[in-house]
Design an enzyme around this catalytic site. Structure first.
Site, short mmCIF file in Angstrom:
data_model
loop_
_atom_site.label_atom_id
_atom_site.label_comp_id
_atom_site.label_asym_id
_atom_site.label_seq_id
_atom_site.Cartn_x
_atom_site.Cartn_y
_atom_site.Cartn_z
N SER A 70 17.61 -5.02 -6.78
CA SER A 70 18.20 -4.31 -7.57
C SER A 70 17.62 -3.94 -8.52
CB SER A 70 19.52 -5.54 -7.75
OG SER A 70 19.93 -6.07 -6.39
N TYR A 75 23.95 -11.08 -12.24
CA TYR A 75 25.01 -11.44 -11.33
C TYR A 75 25.75 -11.88 -12.16
CZ TYR A 75 21.22 -9.82 -8.53
OH TYR A 75 20.22 -9.25 -8.05
#
Lengths: 313, 313, 313, 313
Positions: free
Chosen positions: B73, B249
């Protein structure tokens, strides 16, 4: 503390403020004042004031910068700092530090997370912080008022008990939040007593000058105006981080994007902001956008960071 | 670009890196590598590398800083920048800029908000960005690879097609996200083709040195390594703001709190971070915490900002 | 099986049907046909047919009762029965039996409950049932068609492959559901193959007479038209119970309230219903209410139970 | 009303009850009494009683069928009927008739649906019904008690004020629900007064015999024991339908499945059920399953419908 009249201020900040006020003055469409309390709904949406305070207490201002207004959720920053100063990291077991990703008084996330609010700036989280400060001091709202008076150097700051009463009369949603968290064991005080403290605290009236000065401890890495320490350097950084990620309801991302400063808004139309090490700001204009932030206030802070390059990014 | 061997680096950053590596080396308990892909699960959890790049291309490093790892990511930052450079603010009509307040692949919020993901760093948002870059370039993953090679000065960077194949085989959740957004008209390309681009992009292997250099445009306010402009100053600030509020996140608040820098993590154990105007960082260690961030990586960045005072707050 | 022409039917049911048709004919405002598939959108909203079948196969009908229409979700009852007959209670470990409390294709609840759909009549649950029947038979849609032909005594029943193709082209939401459950390990077959089976099954065209007869096993406590047993008495009761509590999307409570019979509706405008031990019904009219149920169909069933007193309550 | 001693009862129902008690007596593992109130937690989990009342008032019973227990949510049926008798369909604008698809005191769905509870048997819905009955009568709990005394022919039925006080002391979650709905304008009375009525109503102690008789109006299509009409035939059907689809918390589907009768359970371990036109039942055993329904109670009703074939399906 040195308060400078707008006309004699040092050129840099004062000139910037005057250009901002000029720009804002030419912009139509400033949103609508919060309608759920008569005292807020009656505000003139054309009001606009802005102040900048340097760490040494020098203040610059423009427009209605000395006009008191209803601080509302802006006070959540001070209550957080006052409780954090007393109990330190233990607080974070009772309230999180993550953005909520939901409108500011949603119950959904609270239910998923067993009565632990996501952060201290959503209403649920602010109720927990007030509850804890109340347990530690016996008079949370009084502590807050004493702190604001001392830091601003303005002993006339006070509660607006009409506003507090009006909020109490419309307080079912906050009562629901408090009872809900109490069911999870995350509220210590009786709910009616807690709500009384909470609504009084939100009712404080203060001006942009008062609030820019009172926020100074966050630019001074935790030191109060008199040089004594309120927060450790790390705690001051924590408060700034929570303001940046959670300070403007469901628009924290957009605020970080446009303004790029730790900030906290209230439905009275005020917003405080911090440039760590450099200065603190307060802007006020009562017209709100659909997410509860002052339209002219956000625009003014956007102009400020654009003109000065003082964003944290 | 000037890459300096670790032993001859300028004292300041190099000394800091060595103290950090020393401290991390004495800390037990580093989490567990991501288990859902064999290639990731096989990583040695004791691996640790860290690099700092100055805007002029000088790089300092310590530990396994030249060891390639699976970027995962972390690449979402570059894809975002590449698409933003092409379509500008129009992108923000298809993906939001607000923290998600939910684990990184939740469908709930996506459903509430009619197929518009909250931000470009949750999986749904990254799929939208890749989809749009694919439409504009015909080869989103290829564009990304070319950019990373150019900025890092390392022409050997490449996809790991085994990892990409492995992700495709476990790709049901991302397929669900993509189809779901397609049902709302927010995906242009056929879902299998989009997933192929997406998983290839995540599979790029690069080292801390490569990524610290490739992130340089965010410290240079939008300028690439060769001095040409990728992003406007305002766009670079936007990317930094999204990284700070949404880059780790469901732990963005805690990361802002502890580290206080714009950052982006990946499940391969890498994290990139930015000190605007000063430097960019990349740290890697494969052991993750329960929220998917590198345990030693976050600790190392925390030490870095504590030792250098370079937090944005 | 004895099919009686409408004109020679036994007085009781036939007379009731004619009074109902007369009443419905005088009622304006019948909702709108489903718009997302051209073949459904083109239906004449004034169409209306209704049939009653007795357990011995005698059928009564009125209006367009022999006109084939797109059965859509009505077929979920038959697929459920065919799979339940094969695997028994093990099915209930993969799909629940509780009302969903949410619109029929919501992903939210599915996420809360780890990929186990609430019941077999929401789309997610029907996908699971089809997936399981496919694993057991290798041709779920073919099994369904053979069953409907045998029970209705109408060998000309068939799929409408244009409708199936049209659904596939708009199938992103169902693809998302299937991939999402596959991520939780609750789907066995490849998603594209599953969707092909699912959409073919929904595309079957049949008339009110066909469906009233095919539903007969639920009035006969599990026995097929030829007297062989499909379901145990207890399983037949289970299917009736699921129809009553979950058969009409988010309006099951209101349907139980107004009609008081186990029923299942489809977006083609058909509804089947059961009076256990007494008869089965099918009504068809393509105009839908906002929750996806046939407006005239619900009204006709309401009239039927009011006139005959045949509610289960 | 004719109450028959267990020993002289007519063979059919009496024999069935004795076989059920025998079967239940040989089954170990009966769940655990509700623990949140001392008075409930102290119940002997081996207690078991069951009664059947015929429409003419003949009662059969077995075990502890004349032992009073805490009725709790079972009373929600009677309060609903008493308010529906007064205001008719207007009630349904303030509370829905759909299953909730969520645990019985969830706030989530309430927030989605703007303060209108899904049905009258979740706590939020029961609070709305009590609030409306209170507005219409000035003494909701008193009305309920008078009704139960009249229908059961037992003038000694009464509130258990210790239990009511204990519930009030643990009433934060219900207080949250009530304040939350008040914020949406769906509660008329002051929340503390409403909670007082609500908890008194839940505290009524009655036996299986009392409750089977008091439920008789639902088997008599709306007629009270003295032959006067409480509900229209249609309203009685409505109440039965709501019981079937929503009467057993989050297990309504499974209850319909296993038992197939309109029923309503309470955390005191009681369950009432209706065979329209034939009889009413009440079973009591304090051990609960994880969803709050009496383990032995559900098993006994399952046996009853299996032995008698009296399911509605």
């Amino acid at each position: 503390m040195v308060i400078m009249a707008a006309s004699t201020a040092a050129p840099a900040f004062q000139a910037v403020l005057e250009r901002i006020a000029d720009e804002i003055g030419r912009t139509p469409g400033r949103g609508r004042p919060a309608g759920y309390i008569p005292a807020l709904a009656a505000c003139d949406p054309r009001s606009f004031g802005m102040a900048v305070a340097e760490p040494d207490g020098t203040v610059y201002g423009v427009g209605d910068w000395r006009e008191p207004f209803s601080t509302q959720s802006v006070t959540k920053v001070f209550t957080l700092a006052l409780d954090l100063a007393r109990e330190g990291d233990a607080l974070w077991e009772h309230v999180g530090r993550e953005p909520s990703g939901n409108p500011f008084n949603s119950l959904v996330q609270l239910e998923y997370e067993n009565g632990i609010p996501r952060n201290p700036f959503i209403n649920a989280g602010a109720l927990v912080v007030t509850d804890r400060l109340q347990t530690r001091t016996g008079d949370a709202a009084g502590e807050l008022l004493a702190f604001l008076r001392a830091e601003s150097g303005n002993p006339s700051l006070d509660f607006d008990l009409d506003v507090a009463a009006s909020e109490t009369a419309h307080g079912d949603r906050n009562a629901a939040l408090a009872h809900f968290m109490a069911a999870y064991g995350n509220i210590d005080n009786p709910v009616p007593a807690l709500l009384d403290q909470y609504f009084r605290q939100c009712s404080v009236r203060a001006s942009c000058a008062d609030l820019a000065l009172a926020t100074g401890f966050l630019a001074r890495h935790g030191l109060r105006a008199d040089g004594t320490r309120l927060l450790t350097r790390s705690q001051a950084k924590q408060v700034n981080a929570v303001m940046l990620t959670c300070g403007t309801y469901d628009a924290a991302g957009e605020f970080a994007h446009r303004v790029g400063l730790p900030g906290k808004s209230g439905v009275g139309g005020g917003i405080i902001a911090v440039v760590p090490g450099r200065c603190t700001l307060c802007v006020w204009s009562p017209g709100l956008d659909e997410r509860g932030n002052s339209v002219a206030g956000v625009a003014a802070l956007d102009l400020f960071t654009t003109m000065t390059g003082l964003s944290v990014f």
